[in-house]
Design a protein around this motif. Structure first.
Motif, PDB file in Angstrom:
ATOM      1  N   HIS A 137      28.189  68.368 -17.105  1.00 17.90           N
ATOM      2  CA  HIS A 137      27.404  68.723 -18.295  1.00 17.90           C
ATOM      3  C   HIS A 137      28.333  68.677 -19.505  1.00 17.90           C
ATOM      4  CE1 HIS A 137      24.747  70.636 -21.061  1.00 17.90           C
ATOM      5  NE2 HIS A 137      23.862  70.962 -20.129  1.00 17.90           N
TER       6      HIS A 137
ATOM      7  N   CYS B  78      21.626  75.643 -10.345  1.00 17.22           N
ATOM      8  CA  CYS B  78      21.924  75.406 -11.756  1.00 17.22           C
ATOM      9  C   CYS B  78      21.410  76.568 -12.593  1.00 17.22           C
ATOM     10  CB  CYS B  78      21.252  74.106 -12.219  1.00 17.22           C
ATOM     11  SG  CYS B  78      21.651  73.735 -13.933  1.00 17.22           S
TER      12      CYS B  78
ATOM     13  N   VAL C 243      14.974  71.606 -11.722  1.00 22.08           N
ATOM     14  CA  VAL C 243      15.998  71.941 -10.716  1.00 22.08           C
ATOM     15  C   VAL C 243      16.321  73.447 -10.626  1.00 22.08           C
ATOM     16  CG1 VAL C 243      18.455  71.628 -10.132  1.00 22.08           C
ATOM     17  CG2 VAL C 243      17.012  69.651 -10.563  1.00 22.08           C
ATOM     18  N   PRO C 244      16.491  74.156 -11.753  1.00 21.07           N
ATOM     19  CA  PRO C 244      16.793  75.594 -11.605  1.00 21.07           C
ATOM     20  C   PRO C 244      15.694  76.347 -10.856  1.00 21.07           C
ATOM     21  CG  PRO C 244      17.269  74.861 -13.836  1.00 21.07           C
ATOM     22  CD  PRO C 244      16.531  73.736 -13.163  1.00 21.07           C
TER      23      PRO C 244
ATOM     24  N   TYR D 154      13.334  70.358 -19.795  1.00 26.17           N
ATOM     25  CA  TYR D 154      12.525  69.359 -19.091  1.00 26.17           C
ATOM     26  C   TYR D 154      12.733  69.421 -17.577  1.00 26.17           C
ATOM     27  CZ  TYR D 154      17.141  67.306 -19.312  1.00 26.17           C
ATOM     28  OH  TYR D 154      18.499  67.124 -19.210  1.00 26.17           O
ATOM     29  N   CYS D 155      13.660  70.263 -17.103  1.00 32.68           N
ATOM     30  CA  CYS D 155      14.173  70.091 -15.738  1.00 32.68           C
ATOM     31  C   CYS D 155      13.681  71.174 -14.785  1.00 32.68           C
ATOM     32  CB  CYS D 155      15.701  70.090 -15.779  1.00 32.68           C
ATOM     33  SG  CYS D 155      16.412  69.830 -14.155  1.00 32.68           S
TER      34      CYS D 155
ATOM     35  N   ASN E 221      21.268  76.283 -16.067  1.00 32.76           N
ATOM     36  CA  ASN E 221      21.180  75.807 -17.447  1.00 32.76           C
ATOM     37  C   ASN E 221      19.780  75.775 -18.051  1.00 32.76           C
ATOM     38  OD1 ASN E 221      23.903  75.389 -18.126  1.00 32.76           O
ATOM     39  ND2 ASN E 221      23.941  73.698 -16.679  1.00 32.76           N
ATOM     40  N   PHE E 222      18.778  75.619 -17.259  1.00 28.81           N
ATOM     41  CA  PHE E 222      17.405  75.588 -17.771  1.00 28.81           C
ATOM     42  C   PHE E 222      17.217  74.617 -18.929  1.00 28.81           C
ATOM     43  CE2 PHE E 222      17.614  79.494 -15.381  1.00 28.81           C
ATOM     44  CZ  PHE E 222      16.418  79.457 -14.680  1.00 28.81           C
ATOM     45  N   CYS E 223      17.653  73.375 -18.744  1.00 32.22           N
ATOM     46  CA  CYS E 223      17.262  72.339 -19.700  1.00 32.22           C
ATOM     47  C   CYS E 223      15.734  72.331 -19.682  1.00 32.22           C
ATOM     48  CB  CYS E 223      17.817  70.983 -19.281  1.00 32.22           C
ATOM     49  SG  CYS E 223      19.617  70.990 -19.196  1.00 32.22           S
TER      50      CYS E 223
HETATM   51  S1  SF4 Z   1      19.284  68.712 -16.238  1.00 36.07           S
HETATM   52 FE1  SF4 Z   1      18.558  70.249 -14.743  1.00 36.07          FE
HETATM   53  S2  SF4 Z   1      20.147  70.272 -13.160  1.00 36.07           S
HETATM   54 FE2  SF4 Z   1      21.041  69.278 -14.956  1.00 36.07          FE
HETATM   55  S3  SF4 Z   1      22.055  70.889 -16.136  1.00 36.07           S
HETATM   56 FE3  SF4 Z   1      19.969  70.740 -16.966  1.00 36.07          FE
HETATM   57  S4  SF4 Z   1      18.752  72.230 -15.808  1.00 36.07           S
HETATM   58 FE4  SF4 Z   1      20.649  71.905 -14.637  1.00 36.07          FE
END
Ligand code: SF4
Length: 469
Positions: free
Chosen positions: A271, A190, A199-200, A196-197, A192-194
């Motif tokens: 998304h 991913c 995953v990236p 709180y997340c 996106n670097f939300c």
């Molecule tokens: S929530 Fe996490 S995995 Fe989902 S789009 Fe945002 S950064 Fe990517």
């Protein structure tokens, strides 16, 4: 080029699988049994798909599956780093194996997946749990045979963790547990670097698989009798970036929809910033794509959404929902919502409640904000107490339950196509609707694995009851 790991990793994995197999053959043939392996999977569907690949590799290595720890000669924990709760559960379960390892010294224990991509967690596992034989990050999944071989050969405890992408080469064996539902990875990682997340940081940057092997995998699954196939990616709507051919996610869906057979195709996760009218139009005119959209909104407050780095507003989200529902009036809409993000005021939380009541989701996955080390939200000011988060979560769940019940009651008397997946304890058949709602009805167990038409007779908040038509 969408497969940056490449053929050399695949041939090394094949070589090591064969080496493990011949070691196990000589160790276990005289014992008159095959070695048994089990995988405990935490977290999301991408982890389930990774576990399917690891099961495939374990089978090639000569292990038979078991779901009983006492019977296992090898136990893998496939971990999730998204929430603290899952991490704490993992520590408890790994710790509990200490006694089994003392009774069965040959037992191999491996901890794999997202948690192991975080250095502080990997170090903690190796330091606290000497009975863990190896750790393996998401970027090193193809090195599972190498890790098992090292453990069988009595080598040092080892850490296999690689930075960067988590893409897996085409051609690894896969073993799926269900004969009805299957996960197919469309893309990894991913960008996106939300805020709180994690995953990236644990799964690396986005990489799309080429369309051709995805089409081939789905074609094969349909031919084998799979009826419900889910395409996976952290953000499937950005599928196609970096591919050598022009193919966005809607194009991929359209190509898959051409595969003949009786099956549903669904996908997650979308998304909202990248969801397009083209995607909804493709879903609406398709033959096999389920009218089910999981579109995580996360908050109803524009300020909180901006702090989350989601890059859309509540109005934009509502516009997407209106468009999707106008094209697919039978759409089942589900979403994710986080409460108690740092700095979230009572007024901003009310905006979330208002959005839930206005949009009327069929169901909602609700979460209290969980601080993840290394993310931007980790040390944002205005962290809420656990008690405040819990209280908001309870109010959100109550609001959603009213919506779920209302949405289900609207189905009373209608006839739905459902996919039968088993027989419940009360003797009723259990099934899922096209939108993924659980439904129970009386019928013959021979229907398991096939589609049926069912009239809804008793809608409840979380399930439906019906009768065969
Ligand atoms: S929530 Fe996490 S995995 Fe989902 S789009 Fe945002 S950064 Fe990517």
């Amino acid at each position: 080029m969408s497969d940056p790991i490449g053929a050399s990793a695949l041939s090394a994995a094949r070589r090591d699988m064969l080496a493990v197999r011949s070691l196990l053959d000589s160790d276990y043939t005289s014992a008159g049994r095959r070695p048994a392996a089990m995988i405990e999977t935490y977290g999301c569907q991408q982890n389930e798909a990774d576990s399917d690949r690891m099961r495939g590799m374990l089978r090639e290595m000569g292990f038979v599956p078991t779901d009983r720890r006492e019977e296992a000669d090898l136990i893998l924990f496939n971990t999730c780093a998204v929430r603290e709760h899952a991490e704490l559960r993992l520590f408890g379960n790994v710790g509990a194996l200490k006694h089994l390892k003392a009774k069965k010294p040959h037992l191999i224990v491996g901890v794999v997946g997202c948690m192991m991509q975080q250095k502080h967690r990997a170090d903690e596992i190796l330091m606290k749990y000497p009975h863990v034989s190896f750790i393996l990050g998401t970027g090193a999944l193809t090195r599972l045979p190498e890790a098992v071989l090292a453990a069988l050969s009595g080598g040092e405890r080892a850490a296999f963790v690689e930075e960067g992408t988590t893409a897996i080469p085409e051609g690894l064996p896969v073993r799926r547990e269900s004969g009805i539902r299957a996960w197919v990875t469309a893309m990894y990682g991913c960008n996106n670097f939300c805020s709180y997340c994690v995953v990236p940081y644990t799964r690396g940057r986005e990489v799309s698989r080429d369309p051709a092997p995805i089409v081939e995998e789905v074609r094969q699954l349909v031919a084998e009798g799979y009826r419900d196939i889910t395409l996976l990616g952290q953000n499937v709507n950005s599928y196609g970036r970096g591919l050598s051919e022009e193919c966005d996610f809607a194009d991929l869906l359209a190509r898959l929809d051409e595969i003949e057979g009786e099956y549903w195709l669904r996908f997650m996760t979308s998304h909202p910033k990248d969801a397009t009218p083209k995607l909804f139009e493709t879903m609406a005119r398709s033959r096999h794509i389920a009218h089910h959209l999981h579109l995580p909104v996360q908050s109803g407050s524009d300020r909180v959404l901006s702090e989350m780095n989601r890059r859309y507003t509540a109005e934009h989200y509502k516009g997407l929902v209106s468009l999707a529902r106008s094209l697919m009036p039978d759409l089942t809409l589900t979403s994710d919502m986080i409460v108690g993000f740092p700095g979230e005021t009572e007024e901003e939380f009310s905006e979330t409640l208002a959005l839930v009541r206005e949009v009327q989701f069929d169901s909602l996955f609700t979460f209290a904000f969980s601080r993840r080390r290394g993310t931007r939200a980790w040390d944002m000011p205005g962290q809420l107490s656990q008690a405040e988060k819990k209280e908001r979560l309870a109010r959100l769940m109550e609001a959603q339950q009213d919506c779920s019940l209302a949405r289900n009651q609207a189905l009373l008397g209608s006839t739905l196509k459902v996919l039968v997946d088993g027989v419940g304890r009360d003797g009723l058949l259990s099934a899922r609707t096209e939108g993924g709602k659980p439904i129970y009805f009386p019928g013959d167990a021979a229907l398991v694995g096939s589609f049926a038409d069912v009239r809804v007779t008793e809608p409840k908040t979380f399930v439906l009851y019906g009768e065969p038509v």
